[in-house]
Scaffold this active site. Structure first.
Site, PDB file in Angstrom:
ATOM      1  N   SER A  11       0.819  -1.054   0.033  1.00 47.76           N
ATOM      2  CA  SER A  11       0.086   0.065  -0.020  1.00 47.76           C
ATOM      3  C   SER A  11       0.898   1.367  -0.057  1.00 47.76           C
ATOM      4  O   SER A  11       0.610   2.135  -0.742  1.00 47.76           O
ATOM      5  CB  SER A  11      -0.983  -0.160   1.277  1.00 47.76           C
TER       6      SER A  11
ATOM      7  N   PHE B 274      -0.519   9.573  -8.282  1.00 48.66           N
ATOM      8  CA  PHE B 274      -0.438   8.004  -7.975  1.00 48.66           C
ATOM      9  C   PHE B 274      -1.102   6.967  -8.949  1.00 48.66           C
ATOM     10  O   PHE B 274      -0.941   5.891  -9.090  1.00 48.66           O
ATOM     11  CB  PHE B 274      -0.969   7.582  -6.557  1.00 48.66           C
TER      12      PHE B 274
ATOM     13  N   TRP C 121       2.663   1.486  -3.629  1.00 48.32           N
ATOM     14  CA  TRP C 121       1.595   1.747  -4.460  1.00 48.32           C
ATOM     15  C   TRP C 121       1.272   3.332  -4.459  1.00 48.32           C
ATOM     16  O   TRP C 121       1.118   3.933  -5.384  1.00 48.32           O
ATOM     17  CB  TRP C 121       0.350   1.178  -3.975  1.00 48.32           C
ATOM     18  N   HIS C 122       1.516   3.891  -3.414  1.00 49.28           N
ATOM     19  CA  HIS C 122       1.247   5.324  -3.302  1.00 49.28           C
ATOM     20  C   HIS C 122       2.371   6.244  -3.754  1.00 49.28           C
ATOM     21  O   HIS C 122       2.117   7.496  -4.290  1.00 49.28           O
ATOM     22  CB  HIS C 122       0.815   6.011  -1.886  1.00 49.28           C
ATOM     23  N   GLY C 123       3.364   5.791  -3.833  1.00 44.23           N
ATOM     24  CA  GLY C 123       4.666   6.513  -4.520  1.00 44.23           C
ATOM     25  C   GLY C 123       5.963   5.967  -4.160  1.00 44.23           C
ATOM     26  O   GLY C 123       6.095   5.067  -3.335  1.00 44.23           O
TER      27      GLY C 123
END
Length: 496
Positions: free
Chosen positions: A333, A496, A336-338
């Site tokens: 997670s 994102f 995934w965001h950056g």
């Protein structure tokens, strides 16, 4: 130079709160229902309109979403005609292609630079080349959406579709294309295959949800952004009170920004006869971190649960392996965001908050909503919500910071002593966004059992059943949105 190019392209993008979109949406609505009224033509129009919407930002990246769509569509057909090892090979190939595209554009430079730094610390040098690439808007969203189709076809959760136009419409449906919700093929694709009829009640409720989304984005989020950005830009010289206010402003900003986008997306989809998944369930009223993650970015956590957590064994394994599974989900997670260590740290931070609850058997799904049937929460619920909120705010500092050093300095500065004058100055600086943020939270508290804050039903909403009162409320919110909007900011989750 890359940052300047990215900002120029953001200015050209068709933001929901832009003049271009206010022209695009009604035009698309009229053409969809009154010109292209047959199902196949409607789906073809959705694809064209969505590609225009996405290409407005940067038309070069249309090739990427086309490749993702084509490979995933083809993989479904191949899986349908294969079995065993061959079917697994098709799934693996599609995963490699789609995650490879995502990895190159989003993560290559991050891992190359991190590897170079590691070798330098060991006295060695690799000097891996970096790529001058601009991250395509929304690539993480539509990639995960495409992958869900391939995996679900392999798992026999739905048959492979042979309608290429409907499939391309499923991947590119413009309301949720660039920032979700991340729709599953099992939920959205069947809607693309069935004839749609205009539902007046659904459309009007969708417009109410859009209005509330515009208020959260343009008034709350964009005004909070002005304060948060100013404080973060010079956080080394700010008082502890100002830093605390900055963290609170970003907390309200990211919620107003992202949930506002989701409200607009879901409401827009309902205008076109499509139902999207709920992405937020008033997460800042959560009573523990586990409940928070059932209410925040629901579509992502649901995706990670079904395609990573459960295949790893979920909670049907030993405690040690369950800790591993939870840790993997939060690590993914974060990534995934950056592509930044701050996002990794944010994921680890929430894992460290989540795992003790899981080990102690604390429920994340409560039998009733907070303060069920009452106007105010109990003292216990209030303390639970405040503690959870503070923990979430601390996490957002990691999320917002440009580096781990900045995050550490920011948190260190927050605990420094400050004067009453500093505290009053910080509050004065944020009085406008705080006022509107409080109004947003109050409205959502009163509507916490509904889908959105302007859903008109229930006993306390009885006065709003009168058309004149309703329209007065809509006009008031619209005027406030136009009059008090902050400087236009791109949606945070576009990156994102």
């Amino acid at each position: 130079a890359l940052k300047k190019t990215h900002k120029r392209q953001e200015k050209r993008s068709m933001l929901f709160n832009s003049l271009q979109y206010l022209v695009f949406l009604p035009l698309a609505f009229v053409l969809y229902w009154f010109v292209f009224s047959r199902l196949k033509w409607q789906n073809a129009f959705v694809v064209v309109a969505s590609y225009v919407f996405y290409g407005w930002w940067n038309w070069h990246f249309l090739l990427l979403i086309f490749i993702t769509s084509l490979c995933s569509y083809a993989s479904g057909l191949l899986i349908d005609h294969a079995a065993g090892v061959r079917a697994k090979a098709v799934v693996a190939a599609n995963l490699v292609i789609n995650l490879g595209i995502l990895g190159v554009f989003k993560y290559y430079n991050f891992f190359a630079e991190s590897f170079d730094s590691l070798l330098s610390a060991l006295g060695m040098h690799a000097d891996l080349p970096t790529l001058k690439l601009i991250l395509p808007v929304g690539i993480s969203f539509y990639t995960f959406q495409a992958l869900s189709y391939t995996i679900d076809v392999y798992r026999h959760r739905l048959p492979a579709t042979r309608d290429a136009v409907a499939f391309f419409a499923y991947i590119s449906f413009f309301p949720q294309l660039v920032a979700g919700p991340i729709e599953r093929a099992t939920q959205l694709l069947p809607q693309m295959l069935l004839r749609r009829t205009f539902d007046y009640e659904a459309a009007t409720d969708g417009m109410r949800q859009m209005l509330w989304g515009f208020f959260k984005k343009m008034v709350v989020a964009d005004n909070c952004a002005l304060v948060a950005n100013a404080i973060w830009a010079d956080c080394a010289s700010q008082s502890s009170a100002a830093l605390a206010v900055g963290a609170l402003m970003f907390t309200l900003q990211i919620y107003g920004d992202f949930s506002g986008y989701s409200d607009i997306a879901i409401g827009t989809a309902r205008l076109f006869g499509i139902n999207l998944s709920r992405n937020f369930d008033f997460p800042y009223f959560a009573r523990n971190v586990s409940e928070f993650w059932r209410k925040w970015h629901i579509s992502l956590m649901s995706w990670l649960t079904d395609y990573i957590y459960i295949p790893l064994g979920g909670n049907r394994v030993s405690r040690l392996k369950n800790v591993r599974n939870v840790s993997v989900v939060f690590l993914v997670s974060g990534l995934w965001h950056g592509a930044n260590w701050t996002f990794v740290a944010w994921g680890v931070y929430h894992a460290l908050l989540f795992i003790p609850l899981r080990l102690m058997g604390v429920k994340g799904r409560f039998d009733q909503s907070v303060a069920a049937g009452k106007l105010l929460p109990s003292l216990k619920e209030l303390c639970q919500m405040l503690l959870t909120f503070v923990l979430v705010v601390v996490g957002w500092i990691l999320f917002r910071s440009d580096s781990m050093a900045q995050a550490a300095a920011y948190m260190h500065g927050m605990v420094a002593p400050c004067t009453v004058g500093d505290a009053l100055a910080a509050l004065r600086m944020a009085k406008v966004p705080m006022t509107f943020g409080a109004a947003m939270m109050l409205a959502e508290w009163l509507q916490r059992t509904k889908q959105h804050a302007l859903q008109i039903d229930g006993s306390w909403c009885a006065p709003l059943r009168k058309r004149g009162v309703r329209w007065a409320l809509y006009v008031l919110i619209g005027l406030v949105t136009v009059w008090f909007q902050g400087a236009q900011q791109s949606f945070i989750y576009f990156q994102f």
